[in-house]
Design an enzyme around this catalytic site. Structure first.
Site, PDB file in Angstrom:
ATOM      1  CG  HIS A  34      -1.807   1.187   1.319  1.00  0.00           C
ATOM      2  ND1 HIS A  34      -3.108   1.180   0.863  1.00  0.00           N
ATOM      3  CD2 HIS A  34      -1.590   2.438   1.799  1.00  0.00           C
ATOM      4  CE1 HIS A  34      -3.643   2.369   1.058  1.00  0.00           C
ATOM      5  NE2 HIS A  34      -2.745   3.155   1.633  1.00  0.00           N
ATOM      6  CD  GLU A  35       1.666   3.661   3.663  1.00  0.00           C
ATOM      7  OE1 GLU A  35       1.893   4.697   2.992  1.00  0.00           O
ATOM      8  OE2 GLU A  35       0.661   3.539   4.393  1.00  0.00           O
ATOM      9  CG  HIS A  83       0.407   6.255  -0.791  1.00  0.00           C
ATOM     10  ND1 HIS A  83      -0.681   6.792  -1.440  1.00  0.00           N
ATOM     11  CD2 HIS A  83      -0.074   5.715   0.366  1.00  0.00           C
ATOM     12  CE1 HIS A  83      -1.775   6.581  -0.719  1.00  0.00           C
ATOM     13  NE2 HIS A  83      -1.435   5.926   0.372  1.00  0.00           N
ATOM     14  CG  HIS A 139       0.299   8.401  -7.145  1.00  0.00           C
ATOM     15  ND1 HIS A 139      -0.875   8.652  -6.471  1.00  0.00           N
ATOM     16  CD2 HIS A 139       0.256   9.215  -8.233  1.00  0.00           C
ATOM     17  CE1 HIS A 139      -1.570   9.568  -7.115  1.00  0.00           C
ATOM     18  NE2 HIS A 139      -0.906   9.925  -8.184  1.00  0.00           N
TER      19      HIS A 139
END
Length: 649
Positions: free
Chosen positions: A480-481, A484, A487
């Site tokens: 998940h991190e 980021h 992204h």
């Protein structure tokens, strides 16, 4: 990751050599330089001659330059081992917040921006979006308010909110290092390796025969999942809810100030103000979404609790204890874990053996290389030394891994820098998070400024004999991190204002949540896994000590283990999402009051606990004053106020 030739990045990695004095000096210098640029615009341009080129573009360049330096200055508060450096970094954030408030309430600048906004120039989409964001930023900071008392009060509120946020985070960081003393018997059921790492009391002192369990997430969840004694679980659960009492008044003050500021601007609530430019557009959309989801989940949540109660009843009766038909909040982690083990053959500890820290990290990066056409080149210590000039450090701590990131196509263009700071340290940011260090944007000369981004987590540091083994849910969190982070790296925007995760909050979680799905793909799970006993002879010896003459497991995760993990993916999923709904609904309740008197009369802790009891079909202590869970809800004192629904959206 070693298949491409090493290359020198066109932009050297940033340095991390700040001290408490330099952080303050550098922050003030950046602001002086920014104000000089703003003053030059005001001297040279009148509203009648204002254009995007002579007003908005220079303001964007000022913001770009400020962001490219300031993000690192305020990053130290999350990762530095020095309390003095963390405090200076927090003060730097306060100074920057004050600058932003003053800038956003500058009448002369607003007059120029207002003129550009209303001259209907034909702009390309990102430039128009920037113009609109800057214009609405002035409106939301009171520039339509008449000068005088209202304007002054609005500015006071914004400055005070900045201080509250910093103090809230500081208090929480300190509270996470506190702990509770338990006897060995009270911690029966916890893994031996976990117990061996706990701090013991001093001989001859009150707690001399006890060990201390910290109130950080790692120790908390380990205790809730494995402690057989319900009283032990209750003690640590309630202590965690009450660990930061000094934040009770700060949280209350924050929601009152936010409400007052929104009403000064003419909005009916803080939620209406915050959601206006998000995808949802208005609180009604959010409330309808949350209410509908709650109705859909309620029955399944109750059915899940009924099954867990049966498990609890059987467990207590096997120990000669009676079952009183209650299933408490602090029971859930324990019996959820037991259900996975007994009914689905999902053993978190056994699965973790297939996710040793370093090989898992490298496997995750390989997956991202395949998915996104990237190449990660790690800087080793020798390379870092070559980069260093005297007195320059390219990482902030010796545990940090640094990578240059490239496109893997024939051109092999440079993408940016990635940092992994994943081991627990005293004073470090307590949760998993991604921090932008340098945003990407186009410089005034037309060249590109490349991004730098950091993943921060709190895993136990491995040694040559003892590995760090990641639970599957920790692997999901890392993905998940890293989502980021990717992204942040692959974003290509003209202006730093929109770089990476600087998008609408209710979209910002989508890329990361999509990346999580790879953690539930059989082929990916097997390619990512490697039993730690195959990594080194020392780890093999460690495994043998734990395994008691069992045969060595196969190197990759067995098909049966993968299958059982996938079958259990949605077990008690309604309860998980009802818990998220509690957070989201509480967020809306405190930020969308019917009137000022309602928010002034709100007992925030009681409302938090009352909503928890109403939404989640589990038993809690009697009354509404048993805990203050909002005091550790740092999302709402960060960027997710009136936005926590994003995780469910």
């Amino acid at each position: 990751m070693a298949h491409q030739m090493k290359r020198n990045p066109p932009q050297q990695p940033p340095s991390f050599t700040a001290n408490p004095v330099s952080i303050t000096q550098d922050t003030k210098y950046l602001i002086v330089h920014a104000r000089e640029g703003q003053n030059q615009i005001k001297r040279n341009v009148q509203p009648s001659t204002a254009t995007f080129t002579n007003v908005i573009l220079p303001l964007a360049h000022i913001d770009n330059a400020l962001a490219s330096k300031s993000h690192i200055l305020v990053f130290y508060r999350a990762v530095s081992t020095s309390p003095e450096l963390r405090n200076a970094s927090m003060e730097a954030q306060n100074i920057l917040d004050s600058y932003n408030v003053e800038t956003s309430m500058d009448d002369d600048l607003f007059a120029l921006v207002d003129a550009v906004f209303h001259n209907n120039a034909d702009l390309e989409p990102e430039s128009y979006r920037l113009l609109k964001k800057i214009y609405m930023g002035y409106i939301r900071h009171g520039l339509k308010l008449s000068a005088g008392c209202q304007r002054d009060r609005f500015q006071e509120i914004q400055l005070r909110l900045s201080c509250i946020k910093a103090e809230f985070q500081r208090n929480l960081a300190q509270a996470n290092s506190a702990g509770i003393w338990f006897t060995a018997g009270e911690l029966d059921g916890l893994p031996g390796e976990f117990l061996s790492k706990l701090m013991g009391g001093e001989v001859g002192k009150v707690n001399g025969d006890k060990v201390q369990v910290a109130l950080n997430d790692s120790d908390l969840f380990q205790t809730l999942r494995y402690a057989r004694d319900g009283e032990t679980r209750k003690r640590i659960y309630i202590a965690n809810e009450n660990k930061c009492g000094q934040n009770v008044s700060l949280f209350r003050e924050a929601i009152l100030l936010r409400d007052e500021a929104a009403r000064l601007l003419g909005y009916p609530s803080h939620a209406a103000l915050r959601i206006e430019d998000k995808m949802a557009k208005c609180p009604e959309t959010v409330n309808s979404f949350l209410g509908d989801l709650q109705a859909r989940l309620r029955d399944n949540g109750m059915k899940e609790v009924d099954k867990l109660k049966q498990l609890k009843k059987a467990d207590l009766e096997s120990r000669g204890e009676s079952f009183d038909e209650r299933y408490f909040l602090w029971d859930h982690q324990y019996y959820h874990r037991m259900m996975l083990e007994k009914q689905y053959s999902v053993n978190r500890q056994k699965i973790a053996e297939y996710f040793p820290f370093q090989s898992t990290i490298m496997g995750m990066l390989r997956i991202c290389e395949t998915l996104f056409g990237l190449f990660f080149s790690e800087f080793n210590r020798d390379e870092m030394t070559k980069l260093d000039s005297p007195g320059v450090a390219h990482v902030w701590h010796e545990d940090v891994q640094a990578f240059s990131v490239w496109n893997s196509d024939e051109d092999g263009d440079f993408v940016g820098h990635l940092y992994l700071d994943l081991f627990h340290r005293e004073g470090k940011y307590a949760n998993a998070a991604n921090f932008n260090l340098i945003p990407g944007f186009i410089l005034e000369n037309g060249k590109r400024r490349y991004p730098a981004t950091a993943l921060v987590c709190n895993f136990s540091k491995p040694s040559s004999e003892t590995p760090c083994l990641l639970k599957h849910d920790e692997v999901v969190t890392l993905f998940h991190e890293l989502g980021h982070g990717i992204h942040d790296l692959v974003s290509k925007t003209t202006y730093s204002h929109f770089h990476g995760t600087e998008t609408e909050v209710d979209f910002g979680e989508a890329p990361s949540q999509m990346l999580e799905n790879w953690c539930w793909t059989p082929t990916v799970l097997q390619s990512l896994s490697r039993h730690y006993s195959y990594i080194s002879s020392e780890y093999l010896d460690h495994w043998k000590e734990q395994a008691y003459r069992e045969p060595q497991p196969q190197e990759q995760m067995p098909d049966a283990m993968v299958e059982s993990l996938l079958q259990a993916k949605h077990i008690n999923g309604a309860l998980f999402h009802l818990r998220q709904l509690h957070f989201g609904i509480f967020d809306m309740v405190v930020h969308e009051s019917d009137d000022r008197h309602a928010i002034e009369g709100l007992d925030v802790s009681a409302k938090y606990n009352e909503l928890l009891a109403r939404i989640l079909p589990m038993d809690s202590p009697e009354g509404d004053d048993w805990g203050h869970g909002q005091t550790r809800f740092q999302h709402l004192l960060g960027e997710y106020d009136a936005g926590y629904y994003s995780y469910l959206l």
